[in-house]
Design a protein around this motif. Structure first.
Motif, PDB file in Angstrom:
ATOM      1  N   ARG A   5      13.337  -3.214   8.968  1.00 43.95           N
ATOM      2  CA  ARG A   5      12.206  -4.162   9.024  1.00 43.95           C
ATOM      3  C   ARG A   5      11.870  -4.476  10.482  1.00 43.95           C
ATOM      4  N   ARG A  45      10.758   0.735  -1.367  1.00 44.06           N
ATOM      5  CA  ARG A  45       9.572  -0.123  -1.268  1.00 44.06           C
ATOM      6  C   ARG A  45       9.130  -0.282   0.185  1.00 44.06           C
ATOM      7  N   LEU A  46      10.084  -0.518   1.067  1.00 46.15           N
ATOM      8  CA  LEU A  46       9.780  -0.688   2.484  1.00 46.15           C
ATOM      9  C   LEU A  46       9.167   0.588   3.061  1.00 46.15           C
ATOM     10  N   THR A  92       7.576   2.900   1.377  1.00 46.08           N
ATOM     11  CA  THR A  92       6.257   3.063   0.755  1.00 46.08           C
ATOM     12  C   THR A  92       5.207   2.206   1.462  1.00 46.08           C
ATOM     13  N   VAL A  93       5.566   0.981   1.827  1.00 42.40           N
ATOM     14  CA  VAL A  93       4.634   0.108   2.558  1.00 42.40           C
ATOM     15  C   VAL A  93       4.260   0.755   3.888  1.00 42.40           C
ATOM     16  N   TYR A  94       5.260   1.238   4.619  1.00 36.87           N
ATOM     17  CA  TYR A  94       4.994   1.903   5.896  1.00 36.87           C
ATOM     18  C   TYR A  94       4.061   3.093   5.699  1.00 36.87           C
ATOM     19  N   GLN A  95       4.370   3.968   4.724  1.00 34.76           N
ATOM     20  CA  GLN A  95       3.580   5.174   4.508  1.00 34.76           C
ATOM     21  C   GLN A  95       2.141   4.842   4.111  1.00 34.76           C
ATOM     22  N   ARG A  96       1.974   3.852   3.258  1.00 34.79           N
ATOM     23  CA  ARG A  96       0.615   3.474   2.835  1.00 34.79           C
ATOM     24  C   ARG A  96      -0.191   2.897   3.986  1.00 34.79           C
ATOM     25  N   ARG A  97       0.454   2.083   4.820  1.00 27.63           N
ATOM     26  CA  ARG A  97      -0.277   1.506   5.968  1.00 27.63           C
ATOM     27  C   ARG A  97      -0.683   2.590   6.952  1.00 27.63           C
ATOM     28  N   SER A 155      -3.531   4.604   5.342  1.00 21.94           N
ATOM     29  CA  SER A 155      -4.804   3.879   5.283  1.00 21.94           C
ATOM     30  C   SER A 155      -5.403   3.677   6.681  1.00 21.94           C
TER      31      SER A 155
END
Length: 193
Positions: free
Chosen positions: A57, A117-118, A120-125, A128
């Motif tokens: 994080r 989950r962490l 996935t958040v990084y990859q999506r940001r 995008s």
């Protein structure tokens, strides 16, 4: 003192993983490097996985701050895309310890829901941010180009983890920017025909 001790444990975690190249480190090793007892480390985080997630994080926070700072200074879609790419390979993000932590983070994400989950958040940001800034440059191909560029970024981290010498953020940046140039060139040729 708690925030200072937590920060020391996070820093020690990244250093220990960088030293061993794996998650095969103990809370005692991490705590010793941070200059405190393993009982205190357990008190603050609960266990090795939680310490490692806190370290990731932190790493993601540093990366995110660098991306936001770079984007604030960049003007236009090309400059903004380049800023995102460059942020991934700065000295704070692309050094031996951080590269090892990233590699182990990907491995942990295969078996740990919180890590998945962490990640996935990084990859999506990342995806995008790239798509938004690539759209004016490559049009409808923005999604697929973003996928290729982010895959190249991940691949360069993976390759760097296997090298023995110090990581070169400049070389890695040049590789991704060359790929970006080729994608923009291809779009220009595609629309000309």
């Amino acid at each position: 003192m708690e925030p200072i001790r937590r920060a020391a444990l996070v820093k020690a975690t990244i250093a220990e993983i960088g030293k061993t190249g794996s998650l095969d480190v103990t809370v005692a090793q991490i705590a010793r490097r941070a200059g405190m007892s393993s009982a205190l480390a357990h008190h603050y985080f609960g266990g090795k996985t939680q310490i490692f997630l806190a370290a990731m994080r932190h790493t993601l926070g540093v990366y995110g701050a660098e991306v936001r700072g770079a984007l604030a200074m960049a003007h236009g879609p090309r400059a903004r895309t380049e800023a995102i790419i460059r942020a991934g390979f700065t000295r704070s993000n692309f050094r031996r310890e951080t590269v090892a932590a990233w590699l182990n983070f990907y491995v942990l994400a295969q078996s740990n829901d919180a890590a998945r989950r962490l990640l996935t958040v990084y990859q999506r940001r990342l995806h995008s941010n790239l798509v938004f800034n690539l759209r004016p440059l490559v049009g409808a191909r923005a999604g697929e180009v973003a996928l290729r560029l982010s895959g190249l970024i991940d691949g360069l981290y993976l390759r760097e983890a296997l090298r023995q010498d110090a990581p070169s953020g400049e070389d890695a940046t040049r590789q991704v920017l060359t790929a970006l140039d080729r994608e923009i060139e291809f779009t220009g040729k595609d629309t000309a025909t």
